[in-house]
Motif scaffolding. Structure first.
Motif, mmCIF file in Angstrom:
data_model
loop_
_atom_site.group_PDB
_atom_site.id
_atom_site.type_symbol
_atom_site.label_atom_id
_atom_site.label_comp_id
_atom_site.label_asym_id
_atom_site.label_seq_id
_atom_site.Cartn_x
_atom_site.Cartn_y
_atom_site.Cartn_z
ATOM 1 N N ASN A 1 9.986 17.950 18.299
ATOM 2 C CA ASN A 1 10.431 19.185 18.864
ATOM 3 C C ASN A 1 10.803 19.215 20.160
ATOM 4 O OD1 ASN A 1 9.547 21.094 16.802
ATOM 5 N ND2 ASN A 1 7.777 20.603 16.571
ATOM 6 N N PHE A 2 10.954 18.078 21.004
ATOM 7 C CA PHE A 2 11.212 17.997 21.743
ATOM 8 C C PHE A 2 12.507 16.794 22.147
ATOM 9 C CE2 PHE A 2 6.929 19.732 22.013
ATOM 10 C CZ PHE A 2 6.706 20.407 23.245
ATOM 11 N N PRO A 3 13.346 17.158 21.809
ATOM 12 C CA PRO A 3 15.432 16.612 21.903
ATOM 13 C C PRO A 3 14.896 15.825 23.234
ATOM 14 C CG PRO A 3 15.367 18.484 20.945
ATOM 15 C CD PRO A 3 14.249 18.838 21.220
ATOM 16 N N GLU A 4 15.114 16.608 24.127
ATOM 17 C CA GLU A 4 15.398 16.742 25.463
ATOM 18 C C GLU A 4 14.267 15.255 25.898
ATOM 19 O OE1 GLU A 4 12.294 19.614 25.625
ATOM 20 O OE2 GLU A 4 14.441 19.307 24.387
ATOM 21 N N VAL A 5 13.513 14.826 25.229
ATOM 22 C CA VAL A 5 12.533 14.412 25.871
ATOM 23 C C VAL A 5 12.769 13.036 25.110
ATOM 24 C CG1 VAL A 5 10.225 13.386 26.302
ATOM 25 C CG2 VAL A 5 10.434 16.074 26.270
#
Length: 611
Positions: free
Chosen positions: A397-401
């Motif tokens: 749910n946090f692809p940027e991380v």
């Protein structure tokens, strides 16, 4: 597993009616069908039951959640006296409360006009002085005074003027409202109100003195309920030339208990398998670990029909996964885990519901950890590198991380949802085939057709939603083959000539076409797992952002409160979503593909239920 039932008809002598029904209750294995709805004795018991329930309700109102009350016992005669006294107190209290309401309404009506004695006005009337009382606005009253020939006496000024007309009533259309004289004056009303309130307090004291006997009242209620069933069962016994008989169902595993009871009591009986026209009750025997799903079915009130499938094990697996995906947050899973531990410690023994919460919490933690979701916070994932090692980048749910493309990760989650849908619906087809083949039921070929349709429509769904490659020619040909198989074999059944089944199947051509479209929409409906999970994440992030903006200076407590309340609301909405969406996928889409209607009713043997 749904327990096999045996249909039993019992025969006994009319002169042993009471002994027969008592022994049958002691045996406690027979579910009586067509239980008599009413009988005079049952109605009498029902009346007594209603009185006891009224008493228990009134006594429960006297006990606070934290109050500790000692349970006391009475002998039967004194208990009956106590119930009679309680009923009298309840009846008198209700009468006084109704009276008190009327008195207060009347007091409030006349209070603005001051205290006076109605009998004084009656006395003037007897002596020939007629007084008629009115209320009106100031301007209306002034107009009345100029227009009327009667003597007008102002009694009280205000927004509404209170006045009387001496001798004759006002003319019609004067604009004044006639004031109805009370039967009692203000002082008398106030005194009566005070007296009624004091008596109600005394009655409350009487009822409070009966609180220690609530346990006895509950036992009496249980006994009355048992008596009602007993009287109904006694009335169900049919009499035919001195022979009484009654019909019911007994689980195959308990039929020997019935036979032993029949032998002991000298009954004659017939035992047979239920016919296709019969509708036996359903008794589900949960095996091993699967029993933990029973509380869910109990809450939902759903019971499969006797001839339907027991999907308990499949329901548990998919429901746990759906729960995890909809709640979607490992932090929330930890909260559920703490709740399960608290329940376990408090009760000192893990109930089925307790174990179910353990399972749901663990699956939620696992899913949340795999997606990197901890209280909807990217900061938590960034701040604890070891949590990142638990994440599957394709569904995060946090692809940027995690350093992956956001659209790709989102598409992978949706694809996983559709895979779940295709697998669950295909499983329903396989179960139908396994169930029908041993019975030589040719309609299993139609289920094979549905299986082909589901697999190929899955690829069409992927193309439409996430743009995956799709061989349209193969899809069209395969779905057409499945459609033909459903039309040809859908109405086949044991004992039905093939030609007749073919005619019936082709006759339902349009219905089959609509069901094929519905099959496509059923696969599509599994995207709700993704949508609801993402909505929950968005809400959590919004509250985190709102709270973070207040985490500075004197607003820190407010910021923490916003975050706490926000996550609490999100957690509650998540649970509601599980009921709406997670349960629906099992009870509608999956069960519908299985052909289940949940039309059953529980096996409830005629037996002793009270101490």
């Amino acid at each position: 597993m749904i327990e096999q039932m045996k249909k039993i008809t019992l025969f006994a002598s009319e002169k042993n009616r009471l002994e027969t029904i008592s022994a049958l209750r002691d045996c406690g294995v027979m579910h009586i069908i067509d239980l008599a709805a009413k009988s005079e004795a049952a109605m009498s018991e029902q009346k007594a039951l209603s009185s006891l329930e009224l008493v228990l309700s009134s006594l429960d109102e006297k006990v606070g959640k934290k109050d500790k009350v000692e349970d006391l016992e009475l002998d039967s005669s004194r208990f009956d006296e106590m119930i009679s006294s309680a009923l009298s107190a309840i009846e008198e209290k209700k009468m006084l409360q109704d009276k008190l309401l009327r008195l207060k309404v009347e007091r409030d009506r006349i209070a603005p006009y001051g205290d006076f004695l109605p009998e004084d006005i009656s006395l003037l009337s007897d002596r020939g002085i007629k007084l008629f009382f009115y209320t009106a606005g100031k301007k209306e009253k002034e107009a009345i005074a100029l227009d009327e020939e009667n003597t007008i006496i102002t009694l009280k000024e205000g927004k509404q003027v209170f006045f009387c007309s001496v001798g004759h009533p006002l003319k019609k259309g004067s604009g004044a409202t006639l004031f109805m004289l009370p039967e009692k004056g203000l002082a008398e009303l106030s005194a009566e109100i005070l007296s009624s309130e004091k008596r109600i307090e005394e009655l409350d004291g009487i009822l409070s003195s009966f609180v220690p006997y609530r346990k006895m009242v509950r036992k009496a209620i249980s006994k009355r309920k048992e008596n009602i069933v007993f009287e109904r069962a006694k009335s169900t016994l049919l009499n035919d030339e001195g022979i009484i008989h009654i019909t019911g169902y007994v689980p195959a595993s308990l039929q020997q208990d019935f036979k032993d009871c029949a032998k002991e009591n000298g009954w004659a009986y017939l035992i047979d398998d239920p016919s296709d026209e019969d509708n036996p009750p359903t008794l589900i025997k949960y095996k091993g670990f699967v029993r933990i799903v029973k509380p869910v079915f109990d809450i939902l009130g759903t019971v499969p029909g006797y001839r339907e499938s027991d999907i308990s094990s499949y329901f548990l697996v998919f429901f746990s996964l759906f729960f995890a995906m909809i709640v979607g947050d490992a932090g929330y899973g930890l909260i559920f885990l703490l709740l399960a531990i608290f329940m376990n410690v408090r009760s000192k023994k893990a109930s089925d519901l307790n174990i179910l919460i353990y399972v749901l919490s663990i699956t939620t933690i696992v899913w949340g950890a795999l997606t990197g979701t901890w209280f909807g916070s990217a900061a938590i994932l960034e701040g604890f590198p070891f949590l990142q090692r638990l994440v599957i980048p394709a569904i995060t749910n946090f692809p940027e991380v995690m350093g992956v493309d956001a659209d790709w990760a989102q598409n992978m989650v949706m694809k996983f949802c559709f895979i779940l849908g295709a697998v669950q619906l295909s499983l329903a087809c396989v179960l139908n085939i396994i169930h029908k083949v041993p019975k030589k039921d040719l309609s299993w070929v139609a289920d094979l057709g549905w299986l082909i349709d589901i697999v190929l429509l899955y690829f069409l769904v992927l193309y439409l939603v996430i743009g995956a490659e799709c061989n349209f020619k193969a899809v069209v040909i395969g779905v057409s083959i499945g459609f033909v198989l459903v039309c040809v074999f859908g109405a086949q059944a044991p004992g039905v000539p093939f030609v007749e089944g073919l005619k019936a199947g082709l006759g339902g051509f349009f219905t089959t076409f609509l069901n094929t479209v519905s099959c496509f929409s059923n696969i599509m409906s599994y995207i709700r797992l993704f949508a609801v999970g993402m909505a929950s994440l968005a809400i959590a992030q919004s509250f985190n952002d709102m709270g973070a903006g207040l985490l500075g200076g004197f607003t820190i407590p407010l910021g923490l409160l916003v975050i706490l309340v926000g996550h609490a609301l999100n957690l509650v909405m998540g649970l509601l979503s599980v009921v709406v969406h997670g349960v629906r996928l099992n009870l509608l889409e999956f069960s519908g593909q299985l052909g289940m209607e949940w039309s059953g009713y529980n096996y409830e043997p005629f037996k002793k239920t009270a101490e």
